[in-house]
Scaffold this active site. Structure first.
Site, PDB file in Angstrom:
ATOM      1  N   ARG A   1     -40.481   7.012 116.768  1.00 51.94           N
ATOM      2  CA  ARG A   1     -40.866   5.655 116.397  1.00 51.94           C
ATOM      3  C   ARG A   1     -41.242   5.647 114.920  1.00 51.94           C
ATOM      4  O   ARG A   1     -42.176   6.343 114.510  1.00 51.94           O
ATOM      5  CB  ARG A   1     -42.049   5.204 117.261  1.00 51.94           C
ATOM      6  CG  ARG A   1     -42.632   3.887 116.832  1.00 51.94           C
ATOM      7  CD  ARG A   1     -43.724   3.385 117.789  1.00 51.94           C
ATOM      8  NE  ARG A   1     -44.251   2.145 117.275  1.00 51.94           N
ATOM      9  CZ  ARG A   1     -45.439   2.021 116.682  1.00 51.94           C
ATOM     10  NH1 ARG A   1     -46.266   3.055 116.590  1.00 51.94           N
ATOM     11  NH2 ARG A   1     -45.825   0.863 116.210  1.00 51.94           N
TER      12      ARG A   1
ATOM     13  N   GLU B   1     -48.744   4.788 120.350  1.00 52.05           N
ATOM     14  CA  GLU B   1     -49.540   5.687 119.504  1.00 52.05           C
ATOM     15  C   GLU B   1     -50.731   6.176 120.298  1.00 52.05           C
ATOM     16  O   GLU B   1     -51.361   5.398 121.033  1.00 52.05           O
ATOM     17  CB  GLU B   1     -50.111   4.986 118.253  1.00 52.05           C
ATOM     18  CG  GLU B   1     -49.101   4.678 117.191  1.00 52.05           C
ATOM     19  CD  GLU B   1     -49.710   3.954 115.982  1.00 52.05           C
ATOM     20  OE1 GLU B   1     -50.914   4.138 115.691  1.00 52.05           O
ATOM     21  OE2 GLU B   1     -48.961   3.202 115.343  1.00 52.05           O
TER      22      GLU B   1
ATOM     23  N   GLU C   1     -49.788  -3.566 115.610  1.00 53.17           N
ATOM     24  CA  GLU C   1     -51.225  -3.824 115.543  1.00 53.17           C
ATOM     25  C   GLU C   1     -51.613  -5.016 114.665  1.00 53.17           C
ATOM     26  O   GLU C   1     -52.287  -4.861 113.633  1.00 53.17           O
ATOM     27  CB  GLU C   1     -51.960  -2.575 115.043  1.00 53.17           C
ATOM     28  CG  GLU C   1     -51.772  -1.367 115.920  1.00 53.17           C
ATOM     29  CD  GLU C   1     -52.701  -0.213 115.542  1.00 53.17           C
ATOM     30  OE1 GLU C   1     -53.390  -0.317 114.522  1.00 53.17           O
ATOM     31  OE2 GLU C   1     -52.732   0.780 116.275  1.00 53.17           O
TER      32      GLU C   1
ATOM     33  N   ASN D   1     -51.164   1.012 121.582  1.00 53.69           N
ATOM     34  CA  ASN D   1     -51.745   2.100 120.800  1.00 53.69           C
ATOM     35  C   ASN D   1     -53.175   2.274 121.267  1.00 53.69           C
ATOM     36  O   ASN D   1     -53.957   1.322 121.249  1.00 53.69           O
ATOM     37  CB  ASN D   1     -51.740   1.771 119.302  1.00 53.69           C
ATOM     38  CG  ASN D   1     -50.327   1.647 118.740  1.00 53.69           C
ATOM     39  OD1 ASN D   1     -49.359   1.963 119.430  1.00 53.69           O
ATOM     40  ND2 ASN D   1     -50.217   1.207 117.506  1.00 53.69           N
TER      41      ASN D   1
ATOM     42  N   HIS E   1     -45.063  -2.686 109.885  1.00 59.00           N
ATOM     43  CA  HIS E   1     -46.260  -1.854 110.051  1.00 59.00           C
ATOM     44  C   HIS E   1     -47.077  -1.989 108.759  1.00 59.00           C
ATOM     45  O   HIS E   1     -47.208  -1.058 107.973  1.00 59.00           O
ATOM     46  CB  HIS E   1     -45.860  -0.398 110.327  1.00 59.00           C
ATOM     47  CG  HIS E   1     -46.951   0.465 110.895  1.00 59.00           C
ATOM     48  ND1 HIS E   1     -46.795   1.213 112.039  1.00 59.00           N
ATOM     49  CD2 HIS E   1     -48.208   0.711 110.475  1.00 59.00           C
ATOM     50  CE1 HIS E   1     -47.913   1.904 112.288  1.00 59.00           C
ATOM     51  NE2 HIS E   1     -48.789   1.604 111.342  1.00 59.00           N
TER      52      HIS E   1
ATOM     53  N   TYR F   1     -56.688   4.677 120.955  1.00 60.04           N
ATOM     54  CA  TYR F   1     -57.419   5.760 120.285  1.00 60.04           C
ATOM     55  C   TYR F   1     -58.803   5.991 120.863  1.00 60.04           C
ATOM     56  O   TYR F   1     -59.232   7.115 121.011  1.00 60.04           O
ATOM     57  CB  TYR F   1     -57.546   5.447 118.787  1.00 60.04           C
ATOM     58  CG  TYR F   1     -56.227   5.597 118.055  1.00 60.04           C
ATOM     59  CD1 TYR F   1     -55.818   6.833 117.586  1.00 60.04           C
ATOM     60  CD2 TYR F   1     -55.375   4.510 117.882  1.00 60.04           C
ATOM     61  CE1 TYR F   1     -54.600   6.996 116.942  1.00 60.04           C
ATOM     62  CE2 TYR F   1     -54.151   4.661 117.239  1.00 60.04           C
ATOM     63  CZ  TYR F   1     -53.765   5.900 116.775  1.00 60.04           C
ATOM     64  OH  TYR F   1     -52.556   6.063 116.152  1.00 60.04           O
TER      65      TYR F   1
HETATM   66  C1  BGC Z   1     -52.053   2.695 113.045  1.00 56.00           C
HETATM   67  C2  BGC Z   1     -51.649   3.891 112.234  1.00 56.00           C
HETATM   68  C3  BGC Z   1     -52.895   4.688 111.858  1.00 56.00           C
HETATM   69  C4  BGC Z   1     -53.544   5.163 113.140  1.00 56.00           C
HETATM   70  C5  BGC Z   1     -54.797   5.983 112.945  1.00 56.00           C
HETATM   71  C6  BGC Z   1     -53.177   2.922 113.993  1.00 56.00           C
HETATM   72  O1  BGC Z   1     -54.174   1.955 113.781  1.00 56.00           O
HETATM   73  O2  BGC Z   1     -50.956   2.072 113.619  1.00 56.00           O
HETATM   74  O3  BGC Z   1     -50.923   3.476 111.127  1.00 56.00           O
HETATM   75  O4  BGC Z   1     -52.624   5.747 111.009  1.00 56.00           O
HETATM   76  O5  BGC Z   1     -53.883   4.085 113.947  1.00 56.00           O
HETATM   77  O6  BGC Z   1     -55.786   5.238 112.338  1.00 56.00           O
END
Ligand code: BGC
Length: 452
Positions: free
Chosen positions: A78, A352, A167, A292, A122, A294
């Site tokens: 991607r 992601e 995002e 995505n 992006h 995290y």
């Molecule tokens: C984004 C990336 C970024 C990653 C880590 C996401 O918010 O799509 O571009 O590097 O998180 O922060």
């Protein structure tokens, strides 16, 4: 095999990057400047004065980088397209050399058996469009659709999976509300307008795809689940606001054709009455949604927090990454099951997922052990597996990121890569996490059984 961690047959394993973070050569071969080019060259905006001028030099090294992907056994890659490479003024004239770069990249991927997955936006809006109001100008939806059409016509036969935006929340929160990201505005009056026009543009891009494309198109959201810090009515309401602001503000207009009521409460007099007709444009059928993931946030009420009146609370005795994010894999399971519950049975990709941790220097024998990142990967694959078992239709997973890169305004200090990059020499080295990921791909997850 019937181990705990078998993934569905045909499950798609990949890795992700984005243009400004890795390509370098932002103005090469007739490309126009993007807002990130300008932002990074504005004193004081970037940690350590870092810029994307060279980054991972992927623009020149893309063939070698495809070999790195191949070494991992990646099935998909991607990447994103820098709009201003293709349309230096954002609209109108096509720069054949800029388009040529993406065409060569796609060919190289296909020759190596890797499925290309292209994101049209992006974060690197052409600067020429920012001069015309950028995401605040309603015309941006049509500018975007015209650019998308150029890309579909050029690459549509070879790229089977497209995303309109990456995002949109980050674009508006960082770019228009708090100003830490390009274009660096700070206005609660602008943020909802930018958010709305992003979702109109996404809809217009999907419409263009229905006219010209024959495979799949979707949109990518970062979803961060919110949990209340206490059972108090104030904290519960703050949590609802935070969830609406970050998650529903984008997915609702795209998938339900409306906004959640909390947004009016948050933005007050800054919340515009958007024309009802706009929701016909935002609410297009998608073939998939990219998520995505995290971290999560535990939220409490705070009357001084602008404009949400809600703040995250740091959790004791938990592991935090170098970007200050709690490692909380259950949040991925919760997010995926919530998404299905609210928006229906849409095919999902994790587009992601990854972590920045301190990496020791590469040892003389070429080994780089990154146990915290390895552990993060293992835990999150387990959490995704739980959601699959619960019946969520998850088609694939893309690790963030293929290699260390420019972490936006935080510069090169935060390393998310499967491959370590020595930015002085551009040497890439596989971290231990890359080796585990290669085994995961090779065994379709079965290796995780052995690791417990
Ligand atoms: C984004 C990336 C970024 C990653 C880590 C996401 O918010 O799509 O571009 O590097 O998180 O922060």
């Amino acid at each position: 095999m019937t181990g705990r961690f078998r993934f569905p047959e045909g499950f798609h394993w990949g890795a992700a990057t984005s243009a400004y973070q890795i390509e370098g050569s932002p103005l090469a071969d007739g490309a126009g400047p993007s807002i990130w080019q300008r932002f990074a060259h504005t004193p004081g905006m970037m940690s350590n004065g870092d810029t994307g001028d060279v980054a991972c030099d992927h623009y020149n090294r893309y063939k070698d980088d495809v070999q790195l992907m191949r070494a991992l056994g990646l099935q998909g890659y991607r990447f994103s397209i820098n709009w201003a490479r293709v349309l230096p003024e954002g609209t109108g004239r096509v720069n054949a050399k800029g388009l040529g770069f993406y065409s060569r990249l796609v060919d190289e991927l296909l020759e190596n058996g890797i499925v290309p997955n292209a994101t049209l936006f992006h974060w690197d809006l052409p600067a020429a469009l920012d001069d015309r109001g950028g995401w605040l100008n309603r015309d941006v939806a049509h500018w975007f659709a015209d650019y998308a059409e150029v890309m579909f016509k050029a690459l549509g036969d070879r790229v089977p999976r497209w995303a309109t935006l990456n995002e949109p929340w980050v674009v508006t929160d960082g770019g228009y509300l708090h100003g830490a990201l390009a274009p660096g505005h700070r206005s609660k009056y602008e943020a909802p307008i930018a958010a709305h026009n992003l979702m109109r543009a996404s809809g217009a891009g999907i419409q263009a795809y229905r006219a010209h494309g024959k495979h799949e198109i979707g949109v990518v959201f970062n979803i961060e689940p919110k949990y209340p810090a206490s059972d108090s009515a104030e904290d519960l309401a703050a949590t609802k606001r935070a969830h609406a602001y970050m998650n529903k503000q984008f997915a609702d207009p795209a998938l339900l054709g409306s906004y959640p009521p909390e947004l009016k409460e948050i933005f007050g007099d800054a919340w515009p009455d958007f024309p009802e007709d706009d929701f016909k444009l935002t609410n297009q059928k998608v073939d998939f949604v990219g998520i995505n993931y995290y971290t999560r946030a535990v939220v409490k009420h705070d009357a001084d927090a602008y404009p949400l009146k809600a703040v995250p609370v740091r959790q004791p005795n938990k592991t935090y990454t170098e970007t200050g994010w709690e490692v909380f894999e259950q949040g991925l399971t919760d997010t995926l099951t919530w998404f299905k519950h609210r928006y229906g049975d849409i095919p999902l990709y994790i587009t992601e997922n990854g972590s920045a941790f301190y990496d020791p220097p590469v040892a003389e024998n070429g080994v780089l052990d990154d146990p915290l990142r390895t552990n993060y990967l293992r835990k999150h694959l387990g959490a995704m597996h739980k959601a699959i078992e619960a019946g969520v239709n998850i088609k694939g997973y893309y690790a963030w990121s293929l290699m260390d890169n420019l972490e936006w305004s935080l510069g090169f200090s935060k390393r998310f890569g499967l491959y370590h990059v020595d930015f002085a020499t551009q040497k890439r080295t596989a971290k231990a996490t890359a080796k585990l990921y290669a085994q995961v791909i090779g065994s379709n997850g079965a290796v995780l059984d052995e690791q417990g």
